[in-house]
Write a protein that holds these residues in place. Structure first.
Motif, PDB file in Angstrom:
ATOM      1  N   GLN A  63      31.101   3.964 -56.834  1.00  0.00           N
ATOM      2  CA  GLN A  63      31.471   3.026 -55.774  1.00  0.00           C
ATOM      3  C   GLN A  63      31.748   1.635 -56.357  1.00  0.00           C
ATOM      4  O   GLN A  63      32.689   0.939 -55.947  1.00  0.00           O
ATOM      5  N   ALA A  64      30.935   1.231 -57.338  1.00  0.00           N
ATOM      6  CA  ALA A  64      31.137  -0.075 -57.965  1.00  0.00           C
ATOM      7  C   ALA A  64      32.479  -0.129 -58.693  1.00  0.00           C
ATOM      8  O   ALA A  64      33.174  -1.160 -58.665  1.00  0.00           O
ATOM      9  N   ARG A  89      39.653  -2.549 -56.438  1.00  0.00           N
ATOM     10  CA  ARG A  89      40.190  -3.213 -55.237  1.00  0.00           C
ATOM     11  C   ARG A  89      40.232  -4.729 -55.407  1.00  0.00           C
ATOM     12  O   ARG A  89      41.194  -5.389 -55.022  1.00  0.00           O
ATOM     13  N   ARG A  90      39.199  -5.265 -56.029  1.00  0.00           N
ATOM     14  CA  ARG A  90      39.151  -6.721 -56.201  1.00  0.00           C
ATOM     15  C   ARG A  90      40.193  -7.209 -57.210  1.00  0.00           C
ATOM     16  O   ARG A  90      40.682  -8.326 -57.113  1.00  0.00           O
ATOM     17  N   ALA A 136      44.104  -4.849 -49.318  1.00  0.00           N
ATOM     18  CA  ALA A 136      42.828  -4.227 -48.997  1.00  0.00           C
ATOM     19  C   ALA A 136      42.990  -3.174 -47.906  1.00  0.00           C
ATOM     20  O   ALA A 136      42.392  -2.098 -47.952  1.00  0.00           O
ATOM     21  N   GLU A 137      43.829  -3.483 -46.927  1.00  0.00           N
ATOM     22  CA  GLU A 137      44.067  -2.531 -45.842  1.00  0.00           C
ATOM     23  C   GLU A 137      44.732  -1.256 -46.358  1.00  0.00           C
ATOM     24  O   GLU A 137      44.363  -0.147 -45.981  1.00  0.00           O
ATOM     25  N   LEU A 138      45.718  -1.429 -47.264  1.00  0.00           N
ATOM     26  CA  LEU A 138      46.406  -0.259 -47.827  1.00  0.00           C
ATOM     27  C   LEU A 138      45.453   0.617 -48.630  1.00  0.00           C
ATOM     28  O   LEU A 138      45.500   1.846 -48.564  1.00  0.00           O
ATOM     29  N   LEU A 139      44.605  -0.046 -49.394  1.00  0.00           N
ATOM     30  CA  LEU A 139      43.678   0.722 -50.229  1.00  0.00           C
ATOM     31  C   LEU A 139      42.615   1.431 -49.396  1.00  0.00           C
ATOM     32  O   LEU A 139      42.159   2.516 -49.742  1.00  0.00           O
ATOM     33  N   ASN A 140      42.202   0.816 -48.334  1.00  0.00           N
ATOM     34  CA  ASN A 140      41.159   1.411 -47.490  1.00  0.00           C
ATOM     35  C   ASN A 140      41.726   2.508 -46.599  1.00  0.00           C
ATOM     36  O   ASN A 140      41.007   3.305 -46.072  1.00  0.00           O
TER      37      ASN A 140
END
Length: 973
Positions: A824-825, A831-832, A969-973
């Motif tokens: 998860q990390a 993402r960051r 962020a929206e695309l990745l999520n």
């Protein structure tokens, strides 16, 4: 395929042609082949490779092993069927890979099931079993279809050398032995295909005799090609050993199989090439003795009788008996020789007593043999008024006759270099001023002023070491009035002498040394405990003494009080406030003490690092382990790669390095490599020549801050010992190495050997099971075995062992790896980076085609720039989204995790990251070759849990700079 040379036996006008004509044809053909080698472009030739595979497999669809060697490591491909490899030869990428590295093929047919259980894993795309930095062993070989000579001319082809080779090739043809013959880049390879396969033991004997036959013709036949696991350069690939790449190709191909009965007719007998190893008692092992018939007895007496003069008779009899004993001649035959020799001697009874004495009481021990007989015969000839050169020539002829009669091949100070009709027409011999080459007119030419005094053939123990030494010699020489000893292969000895003195004819000198080797001496590669076939053997002294080695002797302590020693060990553990750290180190001790065998079997054993601030007692633990192994901690830290290699090869004893935080980065990198390798280097030169095996388990102590890189973390087991929980000086007094009395020291040394015996049996039972485990699991299981060995030893003496430590807990940090969600990390970090929150890096996404940049295009493509600047790029491959990253990228991930989640989170190595992310088990199998701006970039390929559609949108919008952090962020999520 068209051969450059047409075999003389196949020429239309060859009917009735004689030997010299065939030799001339071959000489001409060899020169044409060398001219072709200078003209042709070095490239992979499929047809040549196919022909080589035909020879190896006996034209059947049998298993084949290909081995590639590069500076950074090696790759082994084991194919179940030759046909699978032939199909791959149609793949342009595979052919390119064959041409980009040194490529070899195994000579033997392997038992593939053995490899599947031995760190080889199936690569479905290649349809081959693959292993990195590990090859098949002698035990894996099933049979052989070929005999082979590797004729290494080092790229230097002189007229005389080619003539000798032409004579040999013509000789084979005259005796109906067909063969394939190839140019290998620096020399030639010759293959004889056998009509029926032979087993490894029989193949060894045939090879030894075939090599000896080549030597008889003065060829530089590599004596190391007797190991069943041997590999040879794959003909049709490129030789990269020299300054410029060289082609390899067949000069003569299409040879028909030959029956072993035909080959037997030309090969020298085995007992005549092994010299004094046969027919004598060596270290208590009885060998069968040979009877001399009356003809040979009379011939021997006749050749020695002219030298049997007053004042020399006692020495002649003694030395002649030494020669016969070492040649394996039975007592009755020897007695008859001396009886006839001394028939007119008034001291005949004394001479016959010498026979009884040396055969029955001394049993040949310390008898000198040929060397001393030669010296005695030279004295007699000089008393007769002959000069040194003529005396040496006549004595050499006498000794050659004696050797022929007795069926031995080594020991005199003379050797023939060329012969015709069974007689030497050119020879090499020792004289007062040095070594001479004598031609057929009797003219002598001095080739070196060094005078060989004594030559011994050395067999290095234990058998099966990856030494590639071939026959190994100890040569005592007199050079400019000083005596020195050169140790190594014939090539090593000759090269080293050339640097110390002049040497005009290296091949002649090598031939003389080979001939002078009077006996075989067994010696260990290094001192220390060796695990051989499940038994612990103690090597107290080594005869393998290259000039870089200074540890030649070791005195194991066998007489200590074992109960006392076990009590001292337990009290030592109890002398620490935290018992677990010393108990952990003691449990790891047996594996470290047998590090060579562990790495050979498991391909991995990490080093032990005990870290902590001063005053905790970490150095005391290291010193206690050294005491168990009866070795002193090393006084100086290695600083360079070479110093590290030298330290690891000195002895088979622990290498204890104190204050290791001061080590040079070069030495640490070499220790990183040592965790997974058993051979560190092979070097040549008078001061550095030798094979540097990685023998030692390493124990290091360091203050906090040992500079171990991310990629090296799994190469070290790190223990932390704080001063708060460290040694209680008063409680431990009398049980630490610097406070024990001599009786306790002796007891601890004995216990150190006893626990190794226990561990050796346990490891032998479990080693096959351990091979298939991940690295960390291997370490934990070795620790369990180590503690079990200690516990069994304590129970044998009815004592309570020291407490068992928590191995799992001590190999993890305060925040266990299992309790932290690294996966998860990692995705959080990705993402960051993509949403620009982490500004130091940028991740761009490309179609796979954008990464396959064509060779030859000028300028760097964007994908190459992105990879070099950021350490990673993302791409889509079919329906998979992949990350291609180097180790620098994973270091950035670790740095970010430390900053975000705190110092207590354990860092992961690249290997552990790949495991966490669901990549394949073996790190090296993750390396994906991606073409960037015409070169090959190395990295790690990881499939990510992301949708391709989203990534394409991100990639396009990033390039157009139309998307912000929220949309990303929206695309990745």
């Amino acid at each position: 395929m068209t051969a450059v040379v047409t075999s003389p036996s196949q020429l239309p006008d060859n009917e009735g042609s004689n030997g010299p004509e065939k030799v001339n044809v071959w000489t001409k053909g060899l020169k044409e082949a060398l001219e072709r080698a200078t003209r042709e472009e070095p490239k992979v030739r499929t047809s040549e490779i196919v022909e080589h595979l035909r020879l190896i497999t006996g034209n059947e669809d049998k298993p084949v092993i290909i081995w590639q060697k590069e500076e950074r490591g090696s790759l082994t491909l084991a194919f179940e069927r030759k046909g699978d490899l032939l199909k791959l030869l149609e793949d342009r990428d595979f052919l390119e890979a064959l041409g980009n590295a040194e490529t070899y093929v195994a000579l033997g047919i392997v038992k593939l099931e053995e490899l599947k259980d031995n760190d080889f894993e199936l690569n479905e795309r290649l349809r081959a079993w693959v292993s990195y930095n590990k090859r098949h062993s002698n035990e894996d070989v099933k049979e052989f279809n070929v005999l082979v000579l590797d004729l290494d001319y080092k790229g230097k082809f002189e007229e005389e050398s080619l003539e000798k080779l032409a004579e040999f090739l013509a000789f084979l043809e005259e005796n109906d032995i067909d063969f394939n013959f190839a140019f290998s880049g620096g020399g030639f390879h010759l293959y004889v295909t056998l009509l029926n396969p032979v087993k490894p033991n029989d193949w060894r004997k045939y090879q030894e005799r075939f090599i000896a036959l080549g030597k008889e013709f003065g060829l530089p036949a590599d004596e190391r090609i007797k190991d069943p696991a041997r590999v040879m350069r794959l003909i049709g690939t490129i030789n990269w050993k020299y300054e410029w790449p060289k082609p390899t190709f067949w000069i003569k191909d299409g040879a028909l199989p030959v029956s072993t009965s035909v080959i037997e007719e030309v090969l020298p007998p085995l007992d005549t090439i092994r010299g004094s190893k046969n027919g004598i008692a060596v270290k208590g092992r009885h060998q069968p003795l040979r009877r001399l018939d009356n003809t040979r007895i009379l011939e021997l007496v006749q050749i020695v009788k002219p030298f049997y003069k007053p004042g020399h008779r006692h020495e002649i009899v003694k030395d002649l008996l030494g020669v016969m004993i070492k040649a394996g001649i039975e007592k009755e035959s020897a007695r008859r020789v001396i009886e006839l020799l001394a028939e007119d001697d008034e001291e005949k009874s004394e001479r016959l007593y010498q026979v009884d004495y040396h055969y029955e009481k001394r049993q040949g021990v310390n008898l000198c043999g040929l060397k001393c007989l030669r010296e005695e015969l030279l004295k007699i000839k000089k008393e007769d008024g002959l000069d040194d050169e003529e005396a040496a020539k006549q004595v050499g002829e006498v000794l050659n006759t004696i050797k022929r009669i007795l069926g031995i091949a080594r020991g005199s100070g003379v050797a023939w270099l060329r012969r015709r009709q069974g007689k030497a027409v050119r020879s090499v011999t020792t004289g007062r001023e040095g070594v001479y080459v004598i031609n057929n007119q009797g003219e002598a030419r001095l080739i070196t002023s060094a005078i060989p005094k004594e030559v011994k053939l050395i067999k290095i123990l234990p058998e099966g070491l990856p030494l590639n030494l071939g026959l190994y010699y100890s040569v005592r020489l007199e050079v400019k009035g000083k005596e020195l000893e050169l140790v190594g292969t014939l090539e090593d000895v000759a090269n080293n002498l050339k640097q110390l003195s002049f040497l005009d004819d290296k091949e002649a000198f090598k031939r003389l040394i080979e001939e002078m080797a009077e006996e075989e001496v067994e010696t260990w590669y290094a001192v220390g405990p060796w695990l051989v076939e499940g038994k612990l053997l103690l090597a107290r002294e080594t005869g393998y003494r290259p000039r870089w080695r200074f540890v030649h002797k070791w005195e194991p302590e066998l007489e200590g009080d074992i109960e006392l020693g076990l009590e001292v060990v337990r009290r030592f553990v109890e002398g620490y406030k935290d018992h677990e750290v010393p108990a952990f180190a003691l449990s790891f001790y047996p594996a470290l003490a047998l590090a060579y065998e562990i790495r050979k079997e498991l391909s991995y054993l990490p080093h032990l690092v005990i870290e902590g601030k001063r005053g905790g007692g970490k150095s005391t633990i290291a010193e206690f382990l050294a005491l168990l192994n009866n070795v002193e901690p090393d006084a100086a830290l290695p600083r360079t790669e070479y110093e590290t290699q030298k330290a690891l090869a000195q002895a088979k004893l622990l290498l204890v390095l104190d204050e290791a935080h001061n080590m040079d980065e070069r030495a640490l990198k070499e220790l990183h490599r040592a965790a997974t390798n058993v051979v560190m280097a092979e070097k040549s030169g008078p001061t550095v020549q030798g094979v540097y095996l990685n023998l030692r388990g390493v124990v290091m102590t360091a203050n906090e801050g040992l500079r171990i890189g991310l990629d090296s973390e799994d190469k070290f087991v790190r223990l932390y010992l704080s001063a708060e929980y460290g040694i209680d000086v008063e409680k431990a007094r009398g049980f630490t190495p610097d406070s024990m009395d001599l009786e306790r020291i002796k007891a601890v040394k004995t216990v150190g050997l006893k626990v190794l015996e226990k561990f050796a049996k346990l490891f032998e039972e479990r080693k096959r099971e351990l091979k298939g485990l991940p690295r960390r699991r291997k370490v934990l299981e070795l620790l369990e075995l180590g503690y079990q060995a200690w516990r069994e030893l304590y129970e044998e003496y009815g004592l309570e062992p020291f407490p068992k430590p928590d191995f799992e807990g001590l190999t993890e940090s305060a925040v266990g790896r299992e309790s932290f969600d690294y996966r998860q990390a990692f995705y959080s970090f990705i993402r960051r980076v993509l949403d620009k929150e982490i500004k130091e890096l940028e991740l761009y996404v490309y179609d796979k085609e954008a990464l396959d940049w064509p060779t030859g295009i000028q300028g760097y493509p964007p994908s190459c720039v992105a990879f070099e600047e950021n350490g990673a790029v993302m791409f889509v491959e079919g329906n998979d989204v992949c990350l291609f990253a180097n180790k620098n990228f994973f270091e950035e991930v670790n740095n970010w995790i430390r900053k975000r989640y705190g110092e207590n989170v354990a860092l992961l190595s690249v290997t552990r990251w790949l495991e966490e992310l669901g990549a394949l088990k073996k790190r090296r199998e993750q390396r994906s070759k991606v073409k960037l701006c015409g070169s090959i970039k190395k990295g790690y390929k990881v499939k990510l849990d992301l949708e391709p559609t989203s990534l394409f949108i991100i990639s396009l919008k990033l390039k157009e700079e139309e998307v912000g952090a929220e949309e990303l962020a929206e695309l990745l999520n």
